[in-house]
Design a protein around this motif. Structure first.
Motif, mmCIF file in Angstrom:
data_model
loop_
_atom_site.group_PDB
_atom_site.id
_atom_site.type_symbol
_atom_site.label_atom_id
_atom_site.label_comp_id
_atom_site.label_asym_id
_atom_site.label_seq_id
_atom_site.Cartn_x
_atom_site.Cartn_y
_atom_site.Cartn_z
ATOM 1 N N ASN A 53 0.818 -1.230 0.000
ATOM 2 C CA ASN A 53 0.000 0.000 0.000
ATOM 3 C C ASN A 53 0.850 1.278 0.000
ATOM 4 O O ASN A 53 0.450 2.266 -0.590
ATOM 5 N N PHE A 90 -3.505 1.847 -1.870
ATOM 6 C CA PHE A 90 -4.170 0.597 -1.478
ATOM 7 C C PHE A 90 -4.251 -0.386 -2.660
ATOM 8 O O PHE A 90 -4.788 -0.051 -3.721
ATOM 9 N N ASP A 91 -3.676 -1.551 -2.461
ATOM 10 C CA ASP A 91 -3.693 -2.651 -3.437
ATOM 11 C C ASP A 91 -2.858 -2.403 -4.697
ATOM 12 O O ASP A 91 -2.861 -3.251 -5.598
ATOM 13 N N GLY A 104 1.258 -8.073 8.538
ATOM 14 C CA GLY A 104 1.164 -6.926 7.627
ATOM 15 C C GLY A 104 2.480 -6.676 6.928
ATOM 16 O O GLY A 104 2.695 -5.636 6.320
ATOM 17 N N LEU A 105 3.378 -7.666 7.006
ATOM 18 C CA LEU A 105 4.678 -7.539 6.333
ATOM 19 C C LEU A 105 4.798 -8.553 5.191
ATOM 20 O O LEU A 105 5.902 -8.962 4.825
ATOM 21 N N GLY A 106 3.648 -8.953 4.665
ATOM 22 C CA GLY A 106 3.661 -9.798 3.478
ATOM 23 C C GLY A 106 4.140 -11.222 3.730
ATOM 24 O O GLY A 106 4.839 -11.797 2.887
ATOM 25 N N ASP A 130 -0.081 -6.466 -4.624
ATOM 26 C CA ASP A 130 0.818 -5.385 -4.184
ATOM 27 C C ASP A 130 1.961 -5.867 -3.295
ATOM 28 O O ASP A 130 2.962 -5.158 -3.154
ATOM 29 N N ASN A 131 1.853 -7.053 -2.680
ATOM 30 C CA ASN A 131 3.000 -7.632 -1.956
ATOM 31 C C ASN A 131 3.831 -8.532 -2.870
ATOM 32 O O ASN A 131 5.065 -8.487 -2.828
ATOM 33 N N THR A 142 -5.523 -10.028 7.528
ATOM 34 C CA THR A 142 -5.766 -9.236 6.311
ATOM 35 C C THR A 142 -7.234 -9.348 5.897
ATOM 36 O O THR A 142 -7.856 -8.351 5.521
ATOM 37 N N ARG A 192 -9.787 -6.126 5.649
ATOM 38 C CA ARG A 192 -10.422 -5.748 4.371
ATOM 39 C C ARG A 192 -11.931 -5.624 4.549
ATOM 40 O O ARG A 192 -12.567 -4.772 3.946
ATOM 41 N N ARG A 222 -8.558 1.670 9.481
ATOM 42 C CA ARG A 222 -7.738 0.564 9.994
ATOM 43 C C ARG A 222 -6.896 0.927 11.218
ATOM 44 O O ARG A 222 -6.582 0.064 12.033
ATOM 45 N N GLY A 249 0.952 -2.704 4.976
ATOM 46 C CA GLY A 249 -0.063 -3.632 4.478
ATOM 47 C C GLY A 249 -1.376 -3.393 5.204
ATOM 48 O O GLY A 249 -1.823 -2.254 5.347
ATOM 49 N N SER A 250 -1.947 -4.486 5.715
ATOM 50 C CA SER A 250 -3.224 -4.347 6.429
ATOM 51 C C SER A 250 -3.004 -4.198 7.934
ATOM 52 O O SER A 250 -3.949 -4.233 8.702
HETATM 53 N N1 LIG Z 1 -3.407 -4.271 -0.104
HETATM 54 C C1 LIG Z 1 -3.547 -5.286 0.906
HETATM 55 C C2 LIG Z 1 -2.177 -5.593 1.462
HETATM 56 C C3 LIG Z 1 -2.164 -6.640 2.537
HETATM 57 O O1 LIG Z 1 -0.825 -6.771 2.989
HETATM 58 P P1 LIG Z 1 -0.456 -7.781 4.172
HETATM 59 O O2 LIG Z 1 1.029 -7.665 4.324
HETATM 60 O O3 LIG Z 1 -1.213 -7.316 5.363
HETATM 61 O O4 LIG Z 1 -0.868 -9.153 3.716
HETATM 62 C C4 LIG Z 1 -4.457 -4.750 2.015
HETATM 63 O O5 LIG Z 1 -4.224 -3.631 2.446
HETATM 64 O O6 LIG Z 1 -5.399 -5.445 2.407
#
Ligand SMILES: N[C@@H](CCOP(=O)(O)O)C(=O)O
Ligand SMILES: Nc1ncnc2c1ncn2[C@@H]1O[C@H](COP(=O)(O)OP(=O)(O)O)[C@@H](O)[C@H]1O
Length: 308
Positions: free
Chosen positions: A14, A19-20, A92-94, A138-139, A180, A184, A231, A257-258
């Motif tokens: 992000n 976002f995404d 949130g670090l993929g 995006d990751n 995540t 969302r 968030r 990320g999320s």
């Molecule tokens: N664009 C996604 C990214 C999620 O990243 P993550 O590292 O939390 O898996 C989102 O924002 O939902």
């Protein structure tokens, strides 16, 4: 070649306003993945870590990617994958993206580089769908391409590699759970034209700042009027950490990320390290355990560390 070992980096998706669509690979933390091509068609997943992730191929993001590749090529071979995960799931670090992108990358090398980067993204997105319910790239894009990437589109897959500014990244992962998929669900499905216009300005400014190495412009553009206000409520001490990081000299940052991880970009290592100390002490004060990483943008993405 029958066996390879990969170093698969964490990613910050992000980049606050994108976002995404925007994401960046970092050097630390990273997962280690070892792949072996099997003569028989089984998919074997083994975790050498303490996260208790599913090893059943259809329940593991690496497994699902390998099943899709096997099906697509109608392979008589299978794969054994040993995963030593250091990127904590749900951070949130993929973490899920590392396993998904690593699986697509590893299988591709063992199969003689049949796949383009876009095709690797296509298969890796099945892993992200398993983890979060959505095929976001995006990751996985920065993991596979390295550096900072823009997902121009996922259908058709159109990834743009951006510049990799020489910046330090501080990230803190407080031990609170934010999945995540849940992060969302809580997002609004509609936004006002006013906030969309503001966000387009931030995204365009950020991409321009990245391409021009214009650090003040990067800082001014790391601003999110759509996702962060919703968030950030799930992340204890988010506002305090952001404000204190800016006081200490960060260019800017926000939710990684999320979430629940928070990241900050800095020009100087000393600034990045001071921010890390501050982040740790803020969470220690409220008795939340946290993990802190000081790293740099990783321009290379996934690396092969051994081929046999
Ligand atoms: N664009 C996604 C990214 C999620 O990243 P993550 O590292 O939390 O898996 C989102 O924002 O939902
Ligand atoms: N190999 C894997 N690596 C990480 N997560 C996995 C893996 N296989 C399945 N999962 C599931 O994916 C989810 C983690 O993904 P997600 O919530 O997106 O975390 P992150 O933000 O760290 O990527 C968890 O429910 C976890 O059980």
């Amino acid at each position: 070649m029958k066996k390879i070992k990969l170093k698969v980096p964490a990613t910050v998706a992000n980049l606050v306003c994108g976002f995404d669509i925007l994401g960046m690979a970092v050097h630390d933390p990273y997962d280690e993945m070892e792949f072996r091509l099997l003569e028989t068609p089984e998919i074997i997943i083994k975790h050498i870590d303490a996260f208790g992730l599913p090893e059943e191929p259809s329940g593991n993001v690496a497994g699902i990617v390998l099943l899709k590749i096997q099906e697509y090529f109608n392979l008589k071979n299978g794969f054994e994958v040993i995963i030593r995960k250091h990127i904590k799931p749900g951070s949130g670090l993929g973490s899920s993206a590392a396993s998904a992108a690593g699986a697509a990358f590893g299988a591709n090398v063992l199969l003689g580089n049949k796949l383009s980067k876009e095709e690797m993204i296509y298969f890796a997105m099945f892993g992200e769908e398993l983890a979060s319910g959505v095929r976001h790239a995006d990751n996985i894009a920065p993991c596979i391409y390295g550096g900072i990437t823009l997902v121009k589109s996922t259908h058709p897959i159109d990834i743009v590699s951006l510049n990799s500014p020489d910046l330090f990244v501080t990230a803190v992962h407080p031990q609170v759970e934010v999945k995540t998929s849940d992060a969302r669900q809580i997002l609004k499905k509609n936004i006002t034209l006013k906030s969309a216009v503001e966000q387009w300005g931030n995204i365009a400014g950020l991409v321009a700042g990245i391409q021009k190495n214009d650090f003040p412009l990067i800082g001014r553009s790391l601003n999110d009027v759509i996702i962060e206000p919703i968030r950030s409520i799930l992340i204890p001490k988010f506002d305090e950490i952001k404000a204190k990081s800016l006081q200490l000299g960060a260019l800017g940052g926000g939710i990684s990320g999320s979430g629940p991880s928070i990241f900050m970009l800095s020009e100087q290592k000393e600034t990045a390290e001071k921010i890390a100390e501050m982040m740790k002490s803020v969470y220690t004060e409220i008795e939340i355990e946290s993990f802190v990483y000081v790293s740099k943008i990783n321009p290379s993405g996934i690396q092969i560390v051994e081929e046999v």
